[in-house]
Write a protein that holds these residues in place. Sequence first.
Motif, PDB file in Angstrom:
ATOM      1  N   GLY A 185      13.218 171.611  50.303  1.00 38.25           N
ATOM      2  CA  GLY A 185      14.607 171.841  50.699  1.00 38.25           C
ATOM      3  C   GLY A 185      15.355 170.565  51.009  1.00 38.25           C
ATOM      4  N   ALA A 186      14.619 169.542  51.445  1.00 38.92           N
ATOM      5  CA  ALA A 186      15.242 168.253  51.746  1.00 38.92           C
ATOM      6  C   ALA A 186      15.414 167.389  50.504  1.00 38.92           C
ATOM      7  N   GLY A 187      14.854 167.842  49.382  1.00 39.47           N
ATOM      8  CA  GLY A 187      14.956 167.066  48.156  1.00 39.47           C
ATOM      9  C   GLY A 187      14.001 165.895  48.080  1.00 39.47           C
ATOM     10  N   LEU A 188      12.964 165.895  48.928  1.00 28.89           N
ATOM     11  CA  LEU A 188      11.987 164.813  48.912  1.00 28.89           C
ATOM     12  C   LEU A 188      10.898 165.098  47.881  1.00 28.89           C
ATOM     13  N   THR A 189      10.392 164.046  47.268  1.00 32.30           N
ATOM     14  CA  THR A 189       9.270 164.149  46.350  1.00 32.30           C
ATOM     15  C   THR A 189       7.975 163.921  47.110  1.00 32.30           C
ATOM     16  N   VAL A 190       7.015 164.813  46.944  1.00 36.87           N
ATOM     17  CA  VAL A 190       5.678 164.604  47.516  1.00 36.87           C
ATOM     18  C   VAL A 190       4.882 163.808  46.495  1.00 36.87           C
ATOM     19  N   THR A 191       4.651 162.538  46.790  1.00 32.54           N
ATOM     20  CA  THR A 191       4.033 161.649  45.809  1.00 32.54           C
ATOM     21  C   THR A 191       2.526 161.834  45.719  1.00 32.54           C
ATOM     22  N   THR A 192       1.881 162.130  46.842  1.00 38.76           N
ATOM     23  CA  THR A 192       0.440 162.398  46.853  1.00 38.76           C
ATOM     24  C   THR A 192       0.114 163.352  47.986  1.00 38.76           C
ATOM     25  N   LEU A 193      -1.078 163.909  47.900  1.00 36.48           N
ATOM     26  CA  LEU A 193      -1.691 164.575  49.042  1.00 36.48           C
ATOM     27  C   LEU A 193      -3.011 163.873  49.320  1.00 36.48           C
ATOM     28  N   CYS A 194      -3.220 163.506  50.565  1.00 36.93           N
ATOM     29  CA  CYS A 194      -4.471 162.917  51.026  1.00 36.93           C
ATOM     30  C   CYS A 194      -5.126 163.908  51.984  1.00 36.93           C
TER      31      CYS A 194
ATOM     32  N   ALA B  57       5.549 173.814  54.960  1.00 38.20           N
ATOM     33  CA  ALA B  57       5.733 172.389  54.669  1.00 38.20           C
ATOM     34  C   ALA B  57       6.351 172.198  53.295  1.00 38.20           C
ATOM     35  N   ALA B  58       5.868 172.952  52.327  1.00 37.37           N
ATOM     36  CA  ALA B  58       6.419 172.852  50.977  1.00 37.37           C
ATOM     37  C   ALA B  58       7.900 173.210  50.960  1.00 37.37           C
ATOM     38  N   LYS B  59       8.257 174.257  51.663  1.00 41.31           N
ATOM     39  CA  LYS B  59       9.655 174.682  51.723  1.00 41.31           C
ATOM     40  C   LYS B  59      10.517 173.634  52.403  1.00 41.31           C
ATOM     41  N   LEU B  60      10.001 173.047  53.491  1.00 43.36           N
ATOM     42  CA  LEU B  60      10.757 172.043  54.238  1.00 43.36           C
ATOM     43  C   LEU B  60      11.024 170.807  53.383  1.00 43.36           C
ATOM     44  N   VAL B  61       9.986 170.302  52.754  1.00 44.20           N
ATOM     45  CA  VAL B  61      10.121 169.072  51.976  1.00 44.20           C
ATOM     46  C   VAL B  61      10.962 169.317  50.729  1.00 44.20           C
TER      47      VAL B  61
ATOM     48  N   ALA C  42      -1.040 171.626  44.765  1.00 41.99           N
ATOM     49  CA  ALA C  42      -0.187 172.382  43.851  1.00 41.99           C
ATOM     50  C   ALA C  42       0.935 173.086  44.601  1.00 41.99           C
ATOM     51  N   ALA C  43       0.607 173.667  45.745  1.00 40.62           N
ATOM     52  CA  ALA C  43       1.623 174.362  46.531  1.00 40.62           C
ATOM     53  C   ALA C  43       2.704 173.410  47.031  1.00 40.62           C
ATOM     54  N   LEU C  44       2.320 172.182  47.342  1.00 43.63           N
ATOM     55  CA  LEU C  44       3.272 171.194  47.846  1.00 43.63           C
ATOM     56  C   LEU C  44       4.083 170.543  46.733  1.00 43.63           C
ATOM     57  N   GLY C  45       3.686 170.774  45.488  1.00 46.30           N
ATOM     58  CA  GLY C  45       4.436 170.249  44.363  1.00 46.30           C
ATOM     59  C   GLY C  45       4.099 168.828  43.989  1.00 46.30           C
ATOM     60  N   THR C  46       2.949 168.324  44.449  1.00 45.83           N
ATOM     61  CA  THR C  46       2.530 166.993  44.027  1.00 45.83           C
ATOM     62  C   THR C  46       1.503 167.102  42.910  1.00 45.83           C
TER      63      THR C  46
ATOM     64  N   VAL D 286      -0.290 168.886  57.562  1.00 45.11           N
ATOM     65  CA  VAL D 286       0.337 169.908  56.725  1.00 45.11           C
ATOM     66  C   VAL D 286      -0.240 171.279  57.037  1.00 45.11           C
ATOM     67  N   ARG D 287      -1.545 171.351  57.174  1.00 50.85           N
ATOM     68  CA  ARG D 287      -2.173 172.631  57.513  1.00 50.85           C
ATOM     69  C   ARG D 287      -1.723 173.117  58.881  1.00 50.85           C
ATOM     70  N   ALA D 288      -1.603 172.188  59.824  1.00 43.42           N
ATOM     71  CA  ALA D 288      -1.161 172.574  61.168  1.00 43.42           C
ATOM     72  C   ALA D 288       0.251 173.149  61.139  1.00 43.42           C
ATOM     73  N   TYR D 289       1.102 172.614  60.280  1.00 43.57           N
ATOM     74  CA  TYR D 289       2.476 173.098  60.163  1.00 43.57           C
ATOM     75  C   TYR D 289       2.544 174.362  59.323  1.00 43.57           C
ATOM     76  N   GLY D 290       1.601 174.468  58.388  1.00 45.71           N
ATOM     77  CA  GLY D 290       1.587 175.572  57.425  1.00 45.71           C
ATOM     78  C   GLY D 290       1.937 175.042  56.050  1.00 45.71           C
ATOM     79  N   VAL D 291       1.061 175.254  55.087  1.00 43.69           N
ATOM     80  CA  VAL D 291       1.252 174.660  53.759  1.00 43.69           C
ATOM     81  C   VAL D 291       2.538 175.153  53.115  1.00 43.69           C
ATOM     82  N   GLU D 292       2.766 176.450  53.109  1.00 42.07           N
ATOM     83  CA  GLU D 292       3.970 176.987  52.473  1.00 42.07           C
ATOM     84  C   GLU D 292       5.229 176.555  53.217  1.00 42.07           C
TER      85      GLU D 292
END
Length: 278
Positions: free
Chosen positions: A56-65, A50-54, A93-97, A42-48
Motif C-alpha cells: 500500500g505504501a508503494g515500497l518494493t520488498v527487495t529481499t526476505l531474510c 505486512a504485505a498489505k502495508l508495504v 512470495a506473499a510479500l512480493g519479493t 514480519v511474522r510478529a506483525y503478520g505476513v499478510e
Amino acid sequence: MSTGLERFSINQMTVKQLSLPELVDSCLELGVPGVGLWREPVRAYGVEAAAKLVRGAGLTVTTLCRGGFLTAIDPVERAEALGDNHAAIDEAAALGTDTLVLVSGGLPAGSKDLSGARERIADALAVLGPYAAERGVRLAIEPLHPMYAADRCVVSTLAQALDLAERFPADQVGVTVDTYHIWWDDTAPEQIARAGAGGRIHTFQLADWTTPLPEGVLNGRGQIGDGSIDMREWKRYVEAAGYTGAIEVELFNDELWARDGREVLAETADRFVAHVIQ
C-alpha cells in the motif's frame, strides 16, 4: 530530479528498533524506495498484514531474510529445516519479493566435515529450488566471512557459493554479494563476473568493515563510510557483471540500534549517496 536513492534499499535489520509501520513511514518520508525484510518481525506483525502495508505504501520488498541452516545431519532436524525453508519461500512470495536470502548453516555439533556439510546444502537445494521457482522466488546463497564458518555458514566465498548454485538453474539458485563478507577476497571480483555471466547475482548488499570487532563479532557491521571497504569499487564490479537491481544496506550494529531509528535511516541514506552513488 535524481536524489541518488533510486536503487537504495534499507534492510530492516539496520533499523530493527523501528516497528514495521514506523519503517514504512520513514521510508516514505525520506524517499527510500525499497526494503529488505526479516522473517521474525514480519511474522510478529503478520505476513499478510505486512504485505498489505508495504504494498500500500508503494515500497518494493527487495529481499526476505532469511532461509537456510541446511547442514544438520539428524533426519528430524533436516526435515524441520526443510519445512522452515518451505515456509520462508511461501512468505517471500506473499510479500512480493523474488529473492530469499540463504545463510547456509554451520557445522553440526561434534562435526569437522566441511565438505559433507556443503553437500547437505546441495541436497536441500535440490528440494527447495524447484519449489521456490514455482512460486516466483529465487534462492540467494550468501557466503559469510570465514570467521562464521564453524557456527553459522560453511559457505565462505563466492566461489563456494557459485559451485553450489551452478548445480541448479539460475532462476532457482543464485548468490548474494555482500561487501562485508567478501571484501577481503582478491578472487571475489572474478567470481562476481562469473556470477553475472550466469545471471546469478540475485541481490547486492552493503556493510562496512570496522575494527575492533565487538565481542561475539556478529554485530560488527559498520556504517557505510566508517570502515575499510571501497563501496564504489564493489558497485563497479557488480554493474560490470550486469547487475542493475537494488542495493541493500544491511547493518548489524549495537551502537546504531541504540540510536533513534529514523535518524539512523536518514544517516544511512545520506551515506549511501555520498559513498556509493556520488
